[in-house]
Design a protein around this motif. Sequence first.
Motif, PDB file in Angstrom:
ATOM      1  N   MET A  16       0.846  -1.181   0.000  1.00  0.00           N
ATOM      2  CA  MET A  16       0.000   0.000   0.000  1.00  0.00           C
ATOM      3  C   MET A  16       0.892   1.245   0.000  1.00  0.00           C
ATOM      4  O   MET A  16       1.781   1.390   0.841  1.00  0.00           O
ATOM      5  CB  MET A  16      -0.888  -0.037   1.248  1.00  0.00           C
ATOM      6  CG  MET A  16      -1.765   1.155   1.418  1.00  0.00           C
ATOM      7  SD  MET A  16      -2.702   0.963   2.956  1.00  0.00           S
ATOM      8  CE  MET A  16      -4.222   1.630   2.461  1.00  0.00           C
ATOM      9  N   PRO A  17       0.668   2.186  -0.928  1.00  0.00           N
ATOM     10  CA  PRO A  17       1.525   3.383  -0.969  1.00  0.00           C
ATOM     11  C   PRO A  17       1.330   4.263   0.261  1.00  0.00           C
ATOM     12  O   PRO A  17       0.249   4.319   0.826  1.00  0.00           O
ATOM     13  CB  PRO A  17       1.074   4.110  -2.239  1.00  0.00           C
ATOM     14  CG  PRO A  17      -0.212   3.514  -2.633  1.00  0.00           C
ATOM     15  CD  PRO A  17      -0.330   2.179  -1.970  1.00  0.00           C
ATOM     16  N   ARG A  18       2.406   4.915   0.629  1.00  0.00           N
ATOM     17  CA  ARG A  18       2.387   5.784   1.804  1.00  0.00           C
ATOM     18  C   ARG A  18       1.602   7.065   1.487  1.00  0.00           C
ATOM     19  O   ARG A  18       1.742   7.640   0.412  1.00  0.00           O
ATOM     20  CB  ARG A  18       3.821   6.124   2.157  1.00  0.00           C
ATOM     21  CG  ARG A  18       3.994   6.873   3.426  1.00  0.00           C
ATOM     22  CD  ARG A  18       5.449   6.896   3.757  1.00  0.00           C
ATOM     23  NE  ARG A  18       5.722   8.053   4.580  1.00  0.00           N
ATOM     24  CZ  ARG A  18       6.904   8.399   4.980  1.00  0.00           C
ATOM     25  NH1 ARG A  18       7.938   7.702   4.614  1.00  0.00           N
ATOM     26  NH2 ARG A  18       7.069   9.436   5.735  1.00  0.00           N
ATOM     27  N   GLU A  19       0.793   7.498   2.422  1.00  0.00           N
ATOM     28  CA  GLU A  19       0.002   8.719   2.273  1.00  0.00           C
ATOM     29  C   GLU A  19       0.936   9.919   2.099  1.00  0.00           C
ATOM     30  O   GLU A  19       1.896  10.077   2.843  1.00  0.00           O
ATOM     31  CB  GLU A  19      -0.865   8.906   3.515  1.00  0.00           C
ATOM     32  CG  GLU A  19      -1.680  10.154   3.523  1.00  0.00           C
ATOM     33  CD  GLU A  19      -2.370  10.365   4.861  1.00  0.00           C
ATOM     34  OE1 GLU A  19      -2.736  11.518   5.134  1.00  0.00           O
ATOM     35  OE2 GLU A  19      -2.519   9.405   5.634  1.00  0.00           O
ATOM     36  N   LYS A  20       0.631  10.756   1.107  1.00  0.00           N
ATOM     37  CA  LYS A  20       1.460  11.930   0.855  1.00  0.00           C
ATOM     38  C   LYS A  20       1.397  12.880   2.046  1.00  0.00           C
ATOM     39  O   LYS A  20       0.320  13.134   2.583  1.00  0.00           O
ATOM     40  CB  LYS A  20       0.975  12.645  -0.400  1.00  0.00           C
ATOM     41  CG  LYS A  20       1.921  13.717  -0.875  1.00  0.00           C
ATOM     42  CD  LYS A  20       1.543  14.201  -2.242  1.00  0.00           C
ATOM     43  CE  LYS A  20       2.649  15.064  -2.784  1.00  0.00           C
ATOM     44  NZ  LYS A  20       2.452  15.384  -4.178  1.00  0.00           N
TER      45      LYS A  20
END
Length: 107
Positions: A1-5
């Motif tokens: 899961m990509p890290r939240e900006k």
Amino acid sequence: MPREKFHTLTEQMFYVLLCLKNECYGMDILDRVPAMTDERVNVGSGTLYNLLEQFLEAGVIRETKVEGRRRSYILTEKGREMLEKEYQRIWAQAADYRSIFGEGKGK
């Protein structure tokens, strides 16, 4: 899961946002960050303008004036909340350090 900006902020991000508590121009930020950090943190102009663009897109800051190429910015409420969240995260890290090493024992 990509890290939240902007889940966590770099030092440069933190200080750019801190500068924008009050309205200022990008060039002012280039001077203010080193001054407020006793030269510990510097922001290059390429990095600064990239961050300003990203912060604008995210609604963290807003543009207040455009005078030719000079643009001024200010922190939005969303930006203030982001800065507060980061401050709380840093403070919690310092508290963890103190609980492990005790006050001032790391020096």
